[in-house]
Design an enzyme around this catalytic site. Structure first.
Site, short mmCIF file in Angstrom:
data_model
loop_
_atom_site.label_atom_id
_atom_site.label_comp_id
_atom_site.label_asym_id
_atom_site.label_seq_id
_atom_site.Cartn_x
_atom_site.Cartn_y
_atom_site.Cartn_z
N ARG A 1 0.82 -1.20 0.00
CA ARG A 1 0.00 0.00 0.00
C ARG A 1 0.86 1.26 0.00
O ARG A 1 0.31 2.35 -0.01
CB ARG A 1 -0.86 0.01 1.25
CG ARG A 1 -2.32 -0.36 1.00
CD ARG A 1 -3.02 -0.15 2.31
NE ARG A 1 -4.43 -0.11 2.31
CZ ARG A 1 -5.25 -1.15 2.31
NH1 ARG A 1 -4.78 -2.35 2.18
NH2 ARG A 1 -6.55 -0.98 2.41
N ARG B 1 -9.98 6.45 3.84
CA ARG B 1 -9.30 5.32 3.19
C ARG B 1 -9.02 5.63 1.72
O ARG B 1 -7.97 5.29 1.18
CB ARG B 1 -10.13 4.04 3.35
CG ARG B 1 -10.00 3.46 4.77
CD ARG B 1 -11.17 2.59 5.19
NE ARG B 1 -11.37 1.44 4.35
CZ ARG B 1 -12.52 0.75 4.30
NH1 ARG B 1 -13.55 1.10 5.03
NH2 ARG B 1 -12.62 -0.30 3.52
N ARG C 1 -18.01 -4.02 9.22
CA ARG C 1 -16.66 -3.60 9.61
C ARG C 1 -16.74 -2.22 10.24
O ARG C 1 -17.43 -1.35 9.72
CB ARG C 1 -15.73 -3.57 8.40
CG ARG C 1 -15.12 -4.92 8.10
CD ARG C 1 -14.34 -4.94 6.83
NE ARG C 1 -13.47 -3.80 6.61
CZ ARG C 1 -12.65 -3.69 5.56
NH1 ARG C 1 -12.61 -4.66 4.65
NH2 ARG C 1 -11.90 -2.64 5.42
#
Ligand code: ADP
Length: 217
Positions: free
Chosen positions: A88, A172, A161
Site C-alpha cells: 500500500r 481510506r 466492519r
C-alpha cells in the site's frame, strides 16, 4: 507458479477476486487487511497497535505490515501468492520485492482494478456480512430474502466492519490516492501493470483477470 498483486482503492473487489483465485487455482491469498483484523480480534500486540489506526481509516506502519507478510509468505511457495491490500506504499512495494527475491521468487503481474470512487463509497457503506458464516450482503444491492435471516445458514446475527462508515471510507480513499496509487508508475516502469475494469460484473472482472493469468490477454 505466479505471484500477483491486486491493486485498487478500498471496495474495488480485490478481496473477492483474491478469494476466488485461491478457491479455483489453489493460489494463496495474502490479505494484510484480514491479517490485521485477526490480530485485532485476538488482541495481540500488533492488533492493539493497529486497532485505532484502522478505525480512523489510516495506514498501519510499513514495519508491521512487512513483518506480517514475511511470516506468511513461505506458505505460498509452491502455489503462488495473491497480494490483496498489500503493498500500500512504495516502501512496502520495495520490501515485498526483496522478500520475494530472497526466496528466489518474483512478481509476475500487478493487476489494477480501475473503478469510480463515488460508486465505491456506496458499495462499501452498505455492506455487511453474516456473523456466523460470513455470507456477504448489502443494504441496497443484496438483502437477505427473509429480512434479518441469513440465506445461507439461517443465522440472525450480522456484522459490519467498524471502518465501513462514510467518513472513514473517505479517509481510506484519500490514503489510497496519496500513498498507494504512486506505486503504479513504479511498477509500470518494470512493465508489470495490467488494468481491468473494476466496475464490470464480478464474473467479467474474473474473466479479465483469468485471461491475464493464462497469458491470453
Ligand atoms: P480496504 O481495501 O477495503 O480498505 P483492507 O481490509 O485491505 O480494506 O484494509 C483495512 C485497513 O487495514 C486499512 O484501512 C489499513 O488501516 C489497514 N491495512 C491493511 N493492509 C495494509 C497495508 N498493507 N499497509 C497499511 N495498512 C494496511
Amino acid at each position: 507458479m505466479l505471484n500477483i498483486i491486486l491493486l485498487g482503492p478500498p471496495g474495488a473487489g480485490k478481496g473477492k477476486q483474491a478469494a476466488r483465485l485461491q478457491a479455483e487455482r489453489g493460489m494463496i491469498q495474502l490479505s494484510t487487511g484480514d491479517m490485521l483484523r485477526e490480530a485485532v480480534a485476538a488482541g495481540t500486540p500488533v492488533g492493539r497497535k493497529a486497532k485505532a489506526v484502522m478505525e480512523r481509516g489510516e495506514l498501519v506502519s510499513d514495519a508491521i505490515v512487512s513483518a506480517l507478510i514475511g511470516e506468511r509468505l513461505d506458505a505460498s511457495a509452491d502455489k503462488g501468492a495473491i497480494f490483496d491490500g498489500c503493498p500500500r506504499t512504495k516502501h512496502q512495494a520495495a520490501a515485498l520485492e526483496i522478500l520475494l527475491a530472497q526466496r528466489g521468487r518474483r512478481l509476475d503481474h500487478v493487476i489494477e482494478l480501475v473503478v469510480d470512487e463515488d460508486e465505491l463509497v456506496r458499495r462499501i457503506v452498505g455492506r455487511f456480512t453474516c456473523a456466523k458464516c460470513g455470507a456477504p450482503y448489502h443494504d441496497h444491492f443484496r438483502l437477505p430474502a427473509v429480512p434479518g435471516v441469513c440465506d445461507v445458514c439461517g443465522s440472525t446475527e450480522f456484522k459490519r466492519r467498524p471502518d465501513d462508515n462514510e467518513e472513514t471510507v473517505r479517509t481510506r480513499m484519500a490514503e489510497y490516492r496519496a500513498k498507494t496509487a504512486p506505486i503504479l508508475p513504479y511498477c509500470e516502469d518494470k512493465g508489470l501493470v495490467r488494468r481491468v475494469d473494476g466496475m464490470a460484473s464480478v464474473d467479467e472482472v474474473a474473466g479479465q483477470i483469468d485471461a491475464i493469468l493464462d497469458g491470453k490477454a
